[in-house]
Design a protein around this motif. Structure first.
Motif, short mmCIF file in Angstrom:
data_model
loop_
_atom_site.label_atom_id
_atom_site.label_comp_id
_atom_site.label_asym_id
_atom_site.label_seq_id
_atom_site.Cartn_x
_atom_site.Cartn_y
_atom_site.Cartn_z
N ASN A 28 -98.46 21.04 -42.35
CA ASN A 28 -99.43 21.73 -41.56
C ASN A 28 -100.99 21.60 -41.53
O ASN A 28 -101.69 21.42 -40.63
CB ASN A 28 -99.30 23.14 -41.31
CG ASN A 28 -97.98 23.73 -40.98
OD1 ASN A 28 -97.44 23.00 -40.20
ND2 ASN A 28 -97.40 24.89 -41.32
N ALA A 32 -103.15 18.07 -37.79
CA ALA A 32 -104.46 18.03 -36.91
C ALA A 32 -105.34 16.77 -36.84
O ALA A 32 -106.10 16.49 -36.04
CB ALA A 32 -105.30 19.32 -37.16
N TYR A 67 -110.46 13.47 -33.73
CA TYR A 67 -109.67 14.91 -34.43
C TYR A 67 -110.79 15.74 -34.80
O TYR A 67 -111.63 15.32 -35.52
CB TYR A 67 -108.64 14.50 -35.13
CG TYR A 67 -107.50 14.10 -34.93
CD1 TYR A 67 -106.41 14.66 -34.14
CD2 TYR A 67 -107.13 12.78 -34.59
CE1 TYR A 67 -105.18 14.08 -33.68
CE2 TYR A 67 -106.30 12.13 -34.05
CZ TYR A 67 -105.19 12.65 -33.73
OH TYR A 67 -104.24 12.27 -32.94
N THR A 89 -106.76 10.01 -25.82
CA THR A 89 -106.21 11.57 -26.01
C THR A 89 -105.39 11.46 -27.06
O THR A 89 -104.33 10.96 -27.43
CB THR A 89 -105.19 11.92 -24.58
OG1 THR A 89 -106.08 11.51 -23.47
CG2 THR A 89 -104.84 13.16 -24.64
N ASN A 90 -105.58 12.66 -28.03
CA ASN A 90 -104.92 12.74 -29.51
C ASN A 90 -103.64 13.19 -29.17
O ASN A 90 -103.29 13.65 -27.96
CB ASN A 90 -106.10 13.16 -30.30
CG ASN A 90 -106.30 14.85 -30.18
OD1 ASN A 90 -105.51 15.44 -29.62
ND2 ASN A 90 -107.18 15.38 -30.99
N LEU A 91 -102.91 13.41 -30.48
CA LEU A 91 -101.62 13.99 -30.48
C LEU A 91 -101.60 15.26 -29.96
O LEU A 91 -100.59 15.95 -29.46
CB LEU A 91 -101.11 13.96 -31.87
CG LEU A 91 -100.87 12.44 -32.38
CD1 LEU A 91 -100.29 12.40 -33.55
CD2 LEU A 91 -99.70 11.86 -31.26
N GLN A 92 -102.69 16.29 -29.93
CA GLN A 92 -102.84 17.75 -29.41
C GLN A 92 -103.23 17.45 -27.99
O GLN A 92 -103.27 18.72 -27.45
CB GLN A 92 -103.80 18.47 -30.21
CG GLN A 92 -103.37 18.62 -31.67
CD GLN A 92 -103.26 17.50 -32.55
OE1 GLN A 92 -104.42 16.73 -32.73
NE2 GLN A 92 -102.50 17.61 -33.49
N ASN A 94 -105.97 16.39 -26.55
CA ASN A 94 -107.53 16.44 -26.46
C ASN A 94 -107.98 15.09 -26.11
O ASN A 94 -107.97 14.39 -26.85
CB ASN A 94 -107.95 17.34 -27.56
CG ASN A 94 -107.49 18.55 -28.08
OD1 ASN A 94 -107.30 19.62 -27.09
ND2 ASN A 94 -107.23 18.89 -29.09
N TYR A 111 -115.81 14.97 -28.56
CA TYR A 111 -114.77 15.75 -27.84
C TYR A 111 -115.33 15.90 -26.39
O TYR A 111 -116.61 16.07 -26.09
CB TYR A 111 -114.53 16.92 -28.51
CG TYR A 111 -113.48 17.97 -27.43
CD1 TYR A 111 -112.27 17.57 -27.19
CD2 TYR A 111 -114.18 19.04 -27.14
CE1 TYR A 111 -111.76 18.38 -26.68
CE2 TYR A 111 -113.21 20.01 -26.22
CZ TYR A 111 -112.14 19.72 -26.09
OH TYR A 111 -111.36 20.55 -25.29
#
Length: 128
Positions: A28, A32, A67, A89-92, A94, A111
């Motif tokens: 975890n 991010a 990130y 575009t990141n893995l989240q 965004n 961002y």
């Protein structure tokens, strides 16, 4: 019941339920920050592939990856133009832009929520 017994009971119940009582698991903590090239991949984008121009909504540090957990690079000042070289575009999910701040030419990631689009066209980053 003594404090020691309470603590042991809580730890035993937590272990049975799979609940970590202290800290954050390694999976975890780094999720991010992980990009396709690894942890906060390099800001080294070889060339400017877009003509996008934005205005910075606030003073903020440019990031060394797309990130929020990535290290800060140099600061860019509110109101200055930001020339976007490309987007990712990141893995989240965004959207981030890599580019350079107009006056100092400092490069890094910003961002999309911190930018106001002014003009130009935008292309994806070549390494993404």
């Amino acid at each position: 019941m003594s404090i020691k017994k309470r603590a042991l009971t809580l730890m035993a119940v937590g272990a049975l339920l799979g609940i970590p009582l202290i800290g954050v698991s390694a999976a975890n903590a780094s999720a991010a920050n992980v990009g396709p090239q690894g942890l906060c991949f390099s800001t080294a984008i070889p060339a400017d592939t877009s003509s996008g121009v934005f205005r910075l909504k606030k003073t903020l540090p440019l990031k060394k990856g797309p990130y929020t957990g990535c290290a800060d690079a140099k600061f860019a000042l509110e109101g200055r133009k930001f020339y976007a070289w490309c987007y990712y575009t990141n893995l989240q999910g965004n959207l981030w832009y890599y580019g350079s701040e107009a006056i100092d030419g400092d490069k890094g990631w910003v961002y999309v929520g911190n930018l106001t689009f002014l003009s130009g066209t935008l292309k994806p980053c070549p390494q993404a």
